[in-house]
Scaffold this motif. Structure first.
Motif, short mmCIF file in Angstrom:
data_model
loop_
_atom_site.label_atom_id
_atom_site.label_comp_id
_atom_site.label_asym_id
_atom_site.label_seq_id
_atom_site.Cartn_x
_atom_site.Cartn_y
_atom_site.Cartn_z
N PHE A 160 -8.27 56.75 79.17
CA PHE A 160 -8.53 57.68 80.27
C PHE A 160 -7.92 57.14 81.56
N SER A 161 -7.28 58.01 82.29
CA SER A 161 -6.80 57.65 83.62
C SER A 161 -6.88 58.88 84.51
N SER A 162 -7.08 58.66 85.79
CA SER A 162 -7.26 59.76 86.73
C SER A 162 -5.90 60.27 87.20
N VAL A 163 -5.77 61.59 87.25
CA VAL A 163 -4.55 62.19 87.80
C VAL A 163 -4.84 62.96 89.09
N GLY A 164 -6.12 62.97 89.50
CA GLY A 164 -6.48 63.67 90.73
C GLY A 164 -7.90 64.20 90.63
N SER A 165 -8.22 65.10 91.51
CA SER A 165 -9.56 65.69 91.49
C SER A 165 -9.50 67.09 92.10
#
Length: 296
Positions: A160-165
């Motif tokens: 899992f990795s964040s690409v934004g919100s």
């Protein structure tokens, strides 16, 4: 036995020019070297490709078949070379992704921008909640998932990795009874049925009524516009509906708007294809643009 593409190019050049000398010039080699190349090919396969006479070079009956096959192989080799270069730049090939219902609203923008830059890409998108997309990911039917990850964090073999919100707020239709109220609270919201993609328990909201659960964003939007349902969604994604007066973002005194993380979900230790990496960059840009929007 391996087929030498260079010798196939030699055969095709002689067939095209009708001459060993002109073919040698086109190929930037000497005529004796070209003659040796063809003689080696003919000896290896036990057939004669060209007859030579005073008028020039003429393919034999068997030679015509060889030339036809050689040209087909050379076209395929050129296509492969072209496609491999596209794949390496992320500009060609097949890409299958999964996305949660909220981000499905961004798919037209993602598709338009992505296909404008990479017109040779075949992009396939499955829209479901991430927990329903996981098996497709584990079976390699899709390469990645965009969406919230809270329901699948404990599944092994995933990264899992964040690409934004995206910022979430409660939305209702224009003319909804709550739009005429001041000091709106969660208790007041609970008097109306929630609409949601995943769960009837939204942001800790315990509804005293029924609910509507659907993983189709467009269905949820139409339902909320036509009923008294309350919807926790992204005002930035629904900016046009808010500006047109179809939907209203409520200010709820005992609820702070949520910044919901958008996760990139992939198989552990899997390298993303260049086209997938390019798509991730496109989504990051879109989420950044949506995050910069503000609503009263």
């Amino acid at each position: 036995m391996e087929i030498d593409l260079t010798r196939l190019r030699h055969i095709a050049a002689i067939a095209r020019t009708g001459s060993f000398s002109r073919a040698a010039e086109d190929l930037h080699i000497t005529q004796p070297a070209l003659s040796r190349s063809i003689a080696t090919f003919e000896k290896r396969f036990g057939l004669r490709i060209f007859d030579r006479d005073r008028s020039g070079v003429v393919p034999t009956a068997m030679g015509r078949l060889v030339i036809e096959e050689a040209e087909r192989v050379l076209r395929a080799a050129r296509d492969l070379d072209h496609n491999l270069r596209l794949y390496a730049r992320g500009e060609g090939g097949d890409l299958a992704i999964g996305t949660g219902p909220l981000l499905a609203m961004l798919l037209p923008d993602i598709g338009r921008r992505f296909l404008d830059e990479c017109p040779a890409i075949h992009l396939r998108a499955s829209v479901r909640t991430p927990e329903h997309l996981v098996q497709e990911l584990l079976d390699d039917r899709i390469e990645l998932i965009f969406g919230n990850s809270w329901a699948i964090r404990d599944i092994p073999d995933l990264e899992f990795s964040s690409v934004g919100s995206v910022r979430l707020a409660f939305l209702v239709r224009a003319g909804h009874p709550l739009t005429a109220q001041s000091g709106i609270t969660l208790e007041m919201l609970a008097q109306y049925p929630p609409a949601s993609a995943a769960s009837s328990s939204v942001a800790g909201l315990s509804s005293a009524t029924g609910s509507f659960i659907c993983d189709n964003f467009h269905v949820l939007r139409e339902l909320v516009i036509q009923t008294d349902c309350v919807w926790l969604s992204a005002p930035s994604v629904l900016a046009d509906d808010i500006a047109a007066g179809c939907l209203v973002a409520l200010k709820v005194e005992d609820f702070h708007d949520i910044d919901s993380e958008v996760a990139l979900i992939t198989r552990r230790n899997r390298t993303l294809s260049p086209s997938a990496r390019s798509l991730v960059d496109h989504l990051r840009g879109l989420l950044s643009a949506h995050g910069s929007r503000a609503f009263a």
